[in-house]
Design a protein around this motif. Sequence first.
Motif, short mmCIF file in Angstrom:
data_model
loop_
_atom_site.label_atom_id
_atom_site.label_comp_id
_atom_site.label_asym_id
_atom_site.label_seq_id
_atom_site.Cartn_x
_atom_site.Cartn_y
_atom_site.Cartn_z
N UNK A 58 0.55 -1.03 -0.18
CA UNK A 58 -0.06 0.01 0.20
C UNK A 58 0.61 1.30 -0.12
N UNK A 59 2.11 1.22 0.83
CA UNK A 59 2.37 1.99 1.07
C UNK A 59 3.02 2.86 -0.59
N UNK A 60 4.13 1.72 -1.44
CA UNK A 60 4.76 1.28 -2.87
C UNK A 60 3.74 2.14 -3.81
N UNK A 61 2.35 2.35 -3.75
CA UNK A 61 0.75 2.55 -3.93
C UNK A 61 1.23 3.71 -3.16
N UNK A 62 1.49 4.27 -2.59
CA UNK A 62 1.04 5.83 -2.00
C UNK A 62 2.53 6.57 -3.12
N UNK A 63 3.14 6.12 -3.10
CA UNK A 63 4.51 6.87 -3.14
C UNK A 63 4.70 6.91 -4.65
N UNK A 64 4.04 5.96 -5.69
CA UNK A 64 4.85 5.37 -6.79
C UNK A 64 3.49 5.21 -8.04
N UNK A 65 2.47 5.64 -7.38
CA UNK A 65 0.94 6.27 -8.38
C UNK A 65 1.15 7.28 -8.90
N UNK A 239 5.91 5.30 11.34
CA UNK A 239 5.34 5.09 11.25
C UNK A 239 4.34 6.80 10.59
N UNK A 240 5.06 7.64 10.37
CA UNK A 240 4.05 8.72 9.19
C UNK A 240 4.06 8.17 8.21
N UNK A 241 4.78 7.59 6.98
CA UNK A 241 4.27 6.65 6.24
C UNK A 241 3.48 7.98 5.59
N UNK A 242 5.05 9.04 4.59
CA UNK A 242 4.33 9.44 3.75
C UNK A 242 4.90 9.53 1.92
N UNK A 243 4.67 10.14 1.88
CA UNK A 243 4.97 10.26 0.12
C UNK A 243 6.22 10.32 -0.53
N UNK A 244 6.10 11.81 0.54
CA UNK A 244 7.81 11.99 -0.05
C UNK A 244 8.67 12.92 1.04
N UNK A 245 9.60 13.78 0.69
CA UNK A 245 10.17 14.62 1.15
C UNK A 245 10.28 15.90 -0.11
#
Length: 544
Positions: A58-65, A239-245
């Motif tokens: 799920x975190x991959x999708x959050x970041x790479x969609x 645990x913040x699980x952000x899309x990026x910095x």
Amino acid sequence: MNGFLQRAKAELKALTQRDAEVGASGFPGHAQWQHQPANQHHDSGPGHGQHIISDPAALDILRYRYHHGTNLGSVYVIERWLHPSRFPDGAEGSSELAAVQAWVDRIGIDATKQNFEEHWANSVSDEALRWLANVAKCTTVRLPIGYYDLPGPVFTRGTPFEPYAAVYTGAWYSIRTLIQRLRAHSIGVLIDLHALPGGGNAQEHSGTNSGRAELWTSDSNRALGVRCCRFIAEDSRAGAEIAGIQLVNEAEWESEHMYEWYDECIAAVSAVDPEIPIVISDGWNLDKAVDWALQKNSIYSHPQCPVVIDTHYYWAFTDEDKAKSPQQIIGEAGTKLAQLDGKEGSVIDRGAVQVIVGEYSCVLTEDSWAKSDGIPKEDLVRQFGQAQSNRFQQRAGGSFFWTWKMDWMPGGEWGFQAKTDDGSVVPPKYALMSGDHRRGMIEKARHERDGRLHEAMQQHVSYWSGVDPNGTYEHEKFEHGWQVGYQDAFAFFEGRGTPSDKIGMLEVWVLKRIRESGYRGGFTWLFEQGLRKGVRDFYVAAEI
């Protein structure tokens, strides 16, 4: 022979791209078919074994969609033109520092702290979150913050915000809470260090009205900026699980030490978590940033965070743009990001380059509107917004409208809500699919998977047998790549706990998959081309 192989590889890429464009005509259930690990006999070069490639999380999708979204400006970095209500009557200046100084002088530290915390807590209502997710179809929000918003006195010591540090003791908790609330609606957050110590540019949105960009000329400011990035990475890993910095917003043109500082930040974040996407400002020179990013995003470099470039597009500030008609600007919008031409499609050969458009709007000057030749302004605004939306969806990994929040909602040509509601800013078409339609496309792609794999392999082997009949190739790497690519595209579109989406950040996703494959050298390029072909074949099968 090497020259022949390079030409042949180029021909294969063109062939598979043409195949995708003309719509060449497979997929068991997720539980029945997983990414297969490379067989142990695959030659991946000395010291490199093959690895199991897991399904996208799920975190991959959050970041790479594809990141369709907006900025949440002037909440944690105040700008007076957006929120004049954040300043007491008679206050001077227009920046965050000017606002906090004025309030502390007027009502004291404790009352100012309460004032700011109430503003943060009430900036995004539950109703607004539902609108972002369900109406605007946002996948990601770009969230401008300041270094003073990070917890602990270490982040403000020796800076103009040190006297006001107590005001911000609850800022990071507020930011973390907002990240979690957005994530509950499947919306990711790109943390944008908009205001850095000294300022990445000379504008008010760098936190002060100093009129100077002193991040670049101060060792201590740059060192503090690195610590800010490292803290965000540590908190995200916790645990913040952000899309990026995003390291800096709108870095000053040709800033001294800029790329050296980027290197320091990337090294610091990579030491914490090399999976977090790092976004850099192009410093208004996209060509230079593209060449630099290609070097950073190499499969041969030490594993580090994927680097993404942020560029901004506005047509409302220069004399050159004032001289253009709206129709000219609309046409120009459809040509942007040409700097990527010829730089994508082969991570093995060139490295990966990925661009997002971190800011854009539907604003033009009155000089331009005066040249509209009698066409209603609202029609041209809609055409302008749609031209940008369509172009960015074709060529970028995401785009973020400037901006969502202001005192004067819904914001006119500056307002994401106004321009979404009137159809000027449009999400990708697949985001508007009904649930039934999406499920139908998924089942169609599942059903066609095996046939498409067979066809892709037949085409691939036939091509190489024709151009190099005496050659020896590891065609199983192409097949492995195809399986990975098809399943990846399937997983993104199926959602994994998020709305269906495409792999918008495709170039850095390919980089990630090559690194995870364990292949190095030799015929690794066959894995990459198979992966890209698998992704394209899924989109053809799903008709998206």
